[in-house]
Scaffold this motif. Structure first.
Motif, PDB file in Angstrom:
ATOM      1  N   ASP A 199     -22.768  19.083  17.595  1.00 47.72           N
ATOM      2  CA  ASP A 199     -22.787  19.479  18.919  1.00 47.72           C
ATOM      3  C   ASP A 199     -23.628  20.606  19.194  1.00 47.72           C
ATOM      4  O   ASP A 199     -24.236  20.819  20.293  1.00 47.72           O
ATOM      5  CB  ASP A 199     -21.490  19.943  19.182  1.00 47.72           C
ATOM      6  CG  ASP A 199     -20.471  18.396  19.676  1.00 47.72           C
ATOM      7  OD1 ASP A 199     -21.221  17.722  19.999  1.00 47.72           O
ATOM      8  OD2 ASP A 199     -19.285  18.936  20.045  1.00 47.72           O
ATOM      9  N   ARG A 200     -23.820  21.718  18.539  1.00 50.92           N
ATOM     10  CA  ARG A 200     -24.520  22.956  18.602  1.00 50.92           C
ATOM     11  C   ARG A 200     -25.872  22.493  18.852  1.00 50.92           C
ATOM     12  O   ARG A 200     -26.583  22.893  19.551  1.00 50.92           O
ATOM     13  CB  ARG A 200     -24.282  23.778  17.673  1.00 50.92           C
ATOM     14  CG  ARG A 200     -24.604  25.140  17.872  1.00 50.92           C
ATOM     15  CD  ARG A 200     -24.078  25.796  19.252  1.00 50.92           C
ATOM     16  NE  ARG A 200     -24.729  27.004  19.381  1.00 50.92           N
ATOM     17  CZ  ARG A 200     -25.470  26.960  21.033  1.00 50.92           C
ATOM     18  NH1 ARG A 200     -25.203  25.903  21.537  1.00 50.92           N
ATOM     19  NH2 ARG A 200     -26.098  27.924  21.152  1.00 50.92           N
ATOM     20  N   GLN A 210     -26.602  20.720  21.873  1.00 47.79           N
ATOM     21  CA  GLN A 210     -26.696  21.856  22.938  1.00 47.79           C
ATOM     22  C   GLN A 210     -28.198  22.579  23.044  1.00 47.79           C
ATOM     23  O   GLN A 210     -28.575  22.638  23.990  1.00 47.79           O
ATOM     24  CB  GLN A 210     -25.502  22.636  22.742  1.00 47.79           C
ATOM     25  CG  GLN A 210     -25.011  23.288  24.022  1.00 47.79           C
ATOM     26  CD  GLN A 210     -23.892  24.230  23.714  1.00 47.79           C
ATOM     27  OE1 GLN A 210     -23.367  24.462  22.615  1.00 47.79           O
ATOM     28  NE2 GLN A 210     -22.837  24.549  24.869  1.00 47.79           N
ATOM     29  N   ASP A 226     -30.708  20.208  24.217  1.00 48.46           N
ATOM     30  CA  ASP A 226     -30.526  19.717  25.812  1.00 48.46           C
ATOM     31  C   ASP A 226     -30.751  21.115  26.673  1.00 48.46           C
ATOM     32  O   ASP A 226     -30.272  21.995  27.251  1.00 48.46           O
ATOM     33  CB  ASP A 226     -28.952  19.593  26.055  1.00 48.46           C
ATOM     34  CG  ASP A 226     -28.558  19.159  27.469  1.00 48.46           C
ATOM     35  OD1 ASP A 226     -29.459  18.688  28.194  1.00 48.46           O
ATOM     36  OD2 ASP A 226     -27.541  19.033  27.705  1.00 48.46           O
ATOM     37  N   GLY A 276     -29.140  21.320  30.070  1.00 47.40           N
ATOM     38  CA  GLY A 276     -27.789  21.142  30.189  1.00 47.40           C
ATOM     39  C   GLY A 276     -27.134  20.283  30.913  1.00 47.40           C
ATOM     40  O   GLY A 276     -26.040  20.186  31.474  1.00 47.40           O
ATOM     41  N   ARG A 312     -24.872  12.538  23.848  1.00 46.43           N
ATOM     42  CA  ARG A 312     -24.279  13.525  22.621  1.00 46.43           C
ATOM     43  C   ARG A 312     -23.819  12.336  21.473  1.00 46.43           C
ATOM     44  O   ARG A 312     -23.951  12.665  20.508  1.00 46.43           O
ATOM     45  CB  ARG A 312     -23.015  14.237  23.182  1.00 46.43           C
ATOM     46  CG  ARG A 312     -22.586  15.122  21.959  1.00 46.43           C
ATOM     47  CD  ARG A 312     -21.279  15.955  22.736  1.00 46.43           C
ATOM     48  NE  ARG A 312     -21.949  16.938  23.831  1.00 46.43           N
ATOM     49  CZ  ARG A 312     -22.374  17.982  23.755  1.00 46.43           C
ATOM     50  NH1 ARG A 312     -22.361  18.596  22.459  1.00 46.43           N
ATOM     51  NH2 ARG A 312     -22.833  18.608  24.727  1.00 46.43           N
ATOM     52  N   GLN A 366     -21.834  29.322  17.062  1.00 46.08           N
ATOM     53  CA  GLN A 366     -20.980  28.389  16.907  1.00 46.08           C
ATOM     54  C   GLN A 366     -19.816  28.740  16.112  1.00 46.08           C
ATOM     55  O   GLN A 366     -18.816  28.038  15.961  1.00 46.08           O
ATOM     56  CB  GLN A 366     -21.444  27.069  16.568  1.00 46.08           C
ATOM     57  CG  GLN A 366     -21.987  26.998  15.107  1.00 46.08           C
ATOM     58  CD  GLN A 366     -21.114  26.472  14.084  1.00 46.08           C
ATOM     59  OE1 GLN A 366     -20.381  25.573  14.391  1.00 46.08           O
ATOM     60  NE2 GLN A 366     -20.884  27.093  13.241  1.00 46.08           N
ATOM     61  N   HIS A 387     -28.167  29.226  25.939  1.00 47.24           N
ATOM     62  CA  HIS A 387     -28.148  28.589  27.365  1.00 47.24           C
ATOM     63  C   HIS A 387     -26.956  29.085  28.030  1.00 47.24           C
ATOM     64  O   HIS A 387     -26.644  28.523  29.216  1.00 47.24           O
ATOM     65  CB  HIS A 387     -28.002  26.868  27.276  1.00 47.24           C
ATOM     66  CG  HIS A 387     -29.182  26.380  26.670  1.00 47.24           C
ATOM     67  ND1 HIS A 387     -30.429  26.682  27.019  1.00 47.24           N
ATOM     68  CD2 HIS A 387     -29.262  25.574  25.259  1.00 47.24           C
ATOM     69  CE1 HIS A 387     -31.330  26.022  26.080  1.00 47.24           C
ATOM     70  NE2 HIS A 387     -30.431  25.448  25.128  1.00 47.24           N
ATOM     71  N   ARG A 423     -23.849  28.705  27.821  1.00 46.06           N
ATOM     72  CA  ARG A 423     -22.815  27.701  27.986  1.00 46.06           C
ATOM     73  C   ARG A 423     -21.812  28.044  26.912  1.00 46.06           C
ATOM     74  O   ARG A 423     -22.304  28.151  25.765  1.00 46.06           O
ATOM     75  CB  ARG A 423     -23.466  26.461  28.044  1.00 46.06           C
ATOM     76  CG  ARG A 423     -24.258  26.154  29.105  1.00 46.06           C
ATOM     77  CD  ARG A 423     -24.478  24.670  29.314  1.00 46.06           C
ATOM     78  NE  ARG A 423     -25.456  24.251  28.136  1.00 46.06           N
ATOM     79  CZ  ARG A 423     -26.562  24.029  27.830  1.00 46.06           C
ATOM     80  NH1 ARG A 423     -27.395  24.691  28.952  1.00 46.06           N
ATOM     81  NH2 ARG A 423     -27.167  23.515  26.947  1.00 46.06           N
TER      82      ARG A 423
END
Length: 186
Positions: A11-12, A15, A18, A21, A76, A175, A183, A185
């Motif tokens: 996931d990290r 991210q 991306d 976002g 994802r 993380q 980002h 987020r």
């Protein structure tokens, strides 16, 4: 096999890739990331280092999204499936892509980065100074104040492939305890 820790790390990375976002990754997200790194280190976009990094990142996106990668977006879930399903290719892609990132940051071509160089890379990735410091400490195993290309590539391989929840590599990309950092987020 997907473990909770590996899921969090995938996931990290998703991210980080991306860039806008929007919940999907496209080749243009990779282009934006490359541009940020090149700008941070003052590397011209047409330099051999820039071309090599762009080529390796494009190869990664093509491997992930297919030959029409410039026209596709990956979710994802697709990214997780790709990461789990191709461990041999994943390792090779990480080696060449992160190696090319390191080469961009190694402005004097001496094969090492110092602490400020690592901090500049993490800033280009929109990660925190704390993440950069954790990464530097993880990579600088001999405590000489320098990180080699092998140290850098090895850190990313460890981040993606080591399932030890207590490993200090958990702190290198925002993380630890979950997917935070980059980002802006959570």
């Amino acid at each position: 096999m997907k473990t909770p820790l590996r899921h969090t790390r995938y996931d990290r990375v998703f991210q980080l890739l991306d860039g806008d976002g929007d919940g999907v990754v496209r080749a243009v997200d990779g282009d934006v990331s490359v541009d940020k790194l090149l700008t941070e280190f003052g590397v011209p976009g047409d330099s051999p280092k820039a071309v090599r990094l762009r080529d390796h990142l494009a190869a990664m996106f093509e491997d992930f999204l297919g030959p029409d990668f410039r026209d596709r977006a990956g979710t994802r879930e697709e990214f997780h499936a790709y990461m789990r399903g191709h461990p041999d290719r994943l390792e090779r892609m990480v080696e060449v892509t992160t190696g090319a990132e390191f080469d961009v940051a190694d402005h004097d071509d001496d094969g090492v980065l110092d602490r400020p160089g690592v901090h500049r890379m993490w800033r280009a990735f929109e990660l925190t100074p704390q993440d950069a410091e954790a990464a530097f400490e993880y990579m600088d195993t001999d405590r000489d104040g320098r990180v080699t290309r092998a140290d850098y590539v090895g850190m990313w391989l460890d981040f993606l492939l080591v399932d030890d929840e207590d490993s200090p590599v958990a702190k290198v990309a925002g993380q630890e305890g979950g997917a935070g950092g980059g980002h802006g987020r959570p």
